[in-house]
Design a protein around this motif. Structure first.
Motif, PDB file in Angstrom:
ATOM      1  N   HIS A   1      40.651  10.677  19.603  1.00 19.46           N
ATOM      2  CA  HIS A   1      40.954  12.075  19.326  1.00 19.46           C
ATOM      3  C   HIS A   1      39.703  12.922  19.131  1.00 19.46           C
ATOM      4  O   HIS A   1      39.796  14.122  18.986  1.00 19.46           O
ATOM      5  N   ASP A   2      38.555  12.315  19.134  1.00 21.17           N
ATOM      6  CA  ASP A   2      37.303  13.038  18.966  1.00 21.17           C
ATOM      7  C   ASP A   2      36.980  13.746  20.284  1.00 21.17           C
ATOM      8  O   ASP A   2      36.872  13.100  21.324  1.00 21.17           O
ATOM      9  N   PRO A   3      36.828  15.078  20.264  1.00 16.08           N
ATOM     10  CA  PRO A   3      36.579  15.798  21.519  1.00 16.08           C
ATOM     11  C   PRO A   3      35.148  15.685  22.027  1.00 16.08           C
ATOM     12  O   PRO A   3      34.858  16.130  23.133  1.00 16.08           O
ATOM     13  N   HIS A   4      34.262  15.093  21.254  1.00 18.98           N
ATOM     14  CA  HIS A   4      32.857  15.017  21.635  1.00 18.98           C
ATOM     15  C   HIS A   4      32.507  13.658  22.236  1.00 18.98           C
ATOM     16  O   HIS A   4      32.613  12.639  21.559  1.00 18.98           O
ATOM     17  N   PRO A   5      32.076  13.640  23.510  1.00 26.66           N
ATOM     18  CA  PRO A   5      31.586  12.373  24.058  1.00 26.66           C
ATOM     19  C   PRO A   5      30.351  11.926  23.271  1.00 26.66           C
ATOM     20  O   PRO A   5      29.567  12.758  22.804  1.00 26.66           O
ATOM     21  N   VAL A   6      30.204  10.618  23.121  1.00 27.78           N
ATOM     22  CA  VAL A   6      29.070  10.067  22.382  1.00 27.78           C
ATOM     23  C   VAL A   6      28.151   9.323  23.348  1.00 27.78           C
ATOM     24  O   VAL A   6      28.599   8.449  24.094  1.00 27.78           O
ATOM     25  N   ILE A   7      26.875   9.689  23.305  1.00 26.47           N
ATOM     26  CA  ILE A   7      25.853   9.010  24.088  1.00 26.47           C
ATOM     27  C   ILE A   7      25.232   7.966  23.175  1.00 26.47           C
ATOM     28  O   ILE A   7      24.708   8.302  22.110  1.00 26.47           O
ATOM     29  N   VAL A   8      25.308   6.690  23.569  1.00 19.73           N
ATOM     30  CA  VAL A   8      24.665   5.624  22.802  1.00 19.73           C
ATOM     31  C   VAL A   8      23.401   5.248  23.567  1.00 19.73           C
ATOM     32  O   VAL A   8      23.461   4.887  24.744  1.00 19.73           O
ATOM     33  N   PHE A   9      22.261   5.359  22.879  1.00 19.11           N
ATOM     34  CA  PHE A   9      20.972   5.166  23.534  1.00 19.11           C
ATOM     35  C   PHE A   9      20.054   4.301  22.678  1.00 19.11           C
ATOM     36  O   PHE A   9      20.308   4.092  21.494  1.00 19.11           O
ATOM     37  N   ASP A  10      18.978   3.836  23.287  1.00 20.29           N
ATOM     38  CA  ASP A  10      17.968   3.019  22.620  1.00 20.29           C
ATOM     39  C   ASP A  10      16.913   3.947  22.027  1.00 20.29           C
ATOM     40  O   ASP A  10      16.084   4.495  22.753  1.00 20.29           O
ATOM     41  N   ALA A  11      16.934   4.128  20.717  1.00 26.30           N
ATOM     42  CA  ALA A  11      16.023   5.061  20.059  1.00 26.30           C
ATOM     43  C   ALA A  11      14.597   4.539  19.979  1.00 26.30           C
ATOM     44  O   ALA A  11      13.684   5.295  19.655  1.00 26.30           O
ATOM     45  N   GLU A  12      14.376   3.270  20.289  1.00 25.96           N
ATOM     46  CA  GLU A  12      13.013   2.733  20.310  1.00 25.96           C
ATOM     47  C   GLU A  12      12.362   2.910  21.678  1.00 25.96           C
ATOM     48  O   GLU A  12      11.140   2.854  21.793  1.00 25.96           O
ATOM     49  N   CYS A  13      13.149   3.112  22.705  1.00 22.67           N
ATOM     50  CA  CYS A  13      12.656   3.291  24.067  1.00 22.67           C
ATOM     51  C   CYS A  13      12.150   4.722  24.237  1.00 22.67           C
ATOM     52  O   CYS A  13      12.878   5.680  23.941  1.00 22.67           O
ATOM     53  N   ILE A  14      10.929   4.864  24.720  1.00 28.14           N
ATOM     54  CA  ILE A  14      10.354   6.204  24.887  1.00 28.14           C
ATOM     55  C   ILE A  14      11.145   7.012  25.911  1.00 28.14           C
ATOM     56  O   ILE A  14      11.438   8.191  25.687  1.00 28.14           O
ATOM     57  N   LEU A  15      11.528   6.404  27.033  1.00 25.56           N
ATOM     58  CA  LEU A  15      12.331   7.116  28.036  1.00 25.56           C
ATOM     59  C   LEU A  15      13.687   7.525  27.469  1.00 25.56           C
ATOM     60  O   LEU A  15      14.125   8.663  27.639  1.00 25.56           O
ATOM     61  N   CYS A  16      14.349   6.604  26.797  1.00 25.32           N
ATOM     62  CA  CYS A  16      15.680   6.871  26.243  1.00 25.32           C
ATOM     63  C   CYS A  16      15.631   7.973  25.182  1.00 25.32           C
ATOM     64  O   CYS A  16      16.499   8.849  25.138  1.00 25.32           O
ATOM     65  N   SER A  17      14.617   7.936  24.338  1.00 25.71           N
ATOM     66  CA  SER A  17      14.455   8.965  23.312  1.00 25.71           C
ATOM     67  C   SER A  17      14.161  10.314  23.943  1.00 25.71           C
ATOM     68  O   SER A  17      14.665  11.346  23.478  1.00 25.71           O
ATOM     69  N   ALA A  18      13.356  10.323  24.993  1.00 28.46           N
ATOM     70  CA  ALA A  18      13.069  11.575  25.698  1.00 28.46           C
ATOM     71  C   ALA A  18      14.348  12.141  26.304  1.00 28.46           C
ATOM     72  O   ALA A  18      14.579  13.359  26.269  1.00 28.46           O
ATOM     73  N   ASN A  19      15.195  11.271  26.847  1.00 32.95           N
ATOM     74  CA  ASN A  19      16.470  11.719  27.392  1.00 32.95           C
ATOM     75  C   ASN A  19      17.349  12.295  26.290  1.00 32.95           C
ATOM     76  O   ASN A  19      17.987  13.332  26.474  1.00 32.95           O
ATOM     77  N   ALA A  20      17.395  11.652  25.131  1.00 32.60           N
ATOM     78  CA  ALA A  20      18.190  12.169  24.008  1.00 32.60           C
ATOM     79  C   ALA A  20      17.663  13.538  23.569  1.00 32.60           C
ATOM     80  O   ALA A  20      18.448  14.453  23.298  1.00 32.60           O
ATOM     81  N   GLN A  21      16.358  13.693  23.521  1.00 34.41           N
ATOM     82  CA  GLN A  21      15.768  14.981  23.150  1.00 34.41           C
ATOM     83  C   GLN A  21      16.092  16.044  24.195  1.00 34.41           C
ATOM     84  O   GLN A  21      16.350  17.193  23.857  1.00 34.41           O
ATOM     85  N   PHE A  22      16.105  15.652  25.467  1.00 33.23           N
ATOM     86  CA  PHE A  22      16.482  16.562  26.549  1.00 33.23           C
ATOM     87  C   PHE A  22      17.920  17.046  26.345  1.00 33.23           C
ATOM     88  O   PHE A  22      18.207  18.232  26.476  1.00 33.23           O
ATOM     89  N   VAL A  23      18.803  16.128  26.018  1.00 32.81           N
ATOM     90  CA  VAL A  23      20.202  16.491  25.778  1.00 32.81           C
ATOM     91  C   VAL A  23      20.296  17.474  24.614  1.00 32.81           C
ATOM     92  O   VAL A  23      20.974  18.498  24.717  1.00 32.81           O
ATOM     93  N   VAL A  24      19.617  17.198  23.531  1.00 27.31           N
ATOM     94  CA  VAL A  24      19.662  18.083  22.360  1.00 27.31           C
ATOM     95  C   VAL A  24      19.175  19.485  22.736  1.00 27.31           C
ATOM     96  O   VAL A  24      19.774  20.488  22.343  1.00 27.31           O
ATOM     97  N   ARG A  25      18.100  19.564  23.525  1.00 25.81           N
ATOM     98  CA  ARG A  25      17.548  20.871  23.923  1.00 25.81           C
ATOM     99  C   ARG A  25      18.459  21.636  24.876  1.00 25.81           C
ATOM    100  O   ARG A  25      18.516  22.865  24.827  1.00 25.81           O
ATOM    101  N   HIS A  26      19.151  20.930  25.774  1.00 31.95           N
ATOM    102  CA  HIS A  26      19.889  21.605  26.843  1.00 31.95           C
ATOM    103  C   HIS A  26      21.402  21.620  26.665  1.00 31.95           C
ATOM    104  O   HIS A  26      22.093  22.253  27.462  1.00 31.95           O
TER     105      HIS A  26
END
Length: 136
Positions: free
Chosen positions: A5-30
């Motif tokens: 019932h949660d309307p928000h999709p959840v992205i599960v990512f590797d927060a230790e991975c530099i690429l994955c963290s950069a992607n998460a930051q990209f999502v937050v910005r955009h």
């Protein structure tokens, strides 16, 4: 825990991975509509979601996007993120016309070698206080 019932999709990512963290930051910005929530695989919620979909959080080779009762993985997850960000990023969703049997091996090769290629943080990336409500 994330429910159907949660309307928000959840992205599960590797927060230790530099690429994955950069992607998460990209999502937050955009993600101006604040559509997505994020959870690191190192955290309780992210690890539980990985286990729920049969992925070992200690040795994942994919990120997932959880929408309701289903999880998208590999390149399908990445393309779902871009489609969900709106224009101009939504246009990258057209890459779905490339068959998964071509896209996913490339994704998996990068995912398996992400620390070697991009590096690894000594500690998990943390969001700013303004975006903390978007993280589970």
């Amino acid at each position: 825990m994330k429910t159907a019932h949660d309307p928000h999709p959840v992205i599960v990512f590797d927060a230790e991975c530099i690429l994955c963290s950069a992607n998460a930051q990209f999502v937050v910005r955009h993600d101006h509509a604040r559509r997505f929530r994020l959870a690191s695989m190192q955290g309780e919620v992210g690890a539980a979601l990985y286990r729920r979909f049969g992925i070992d959080p200690a040795d994942p080779e994919t990120m997932i996007v959880v929408e309701g009762e289903k999880a998208l993985r590999d390149s399908d997850a990445v393309l779902a993120i871009y489609r969900g960000l709106g224009w101009p990023w939504k246009a990258l969703g057209l890459l779905r016309i490339v068959p998964g049997f071509l896209r996913n091996p490339v994704y998996r090769l990068i995912a398996r070698n992400r620390y070697l290629i991009f590096g690894r943080h000594n500690a998990c990336w943390l969001p700013s206080p303004d975006d903390a409500d978007r993280f589970l």
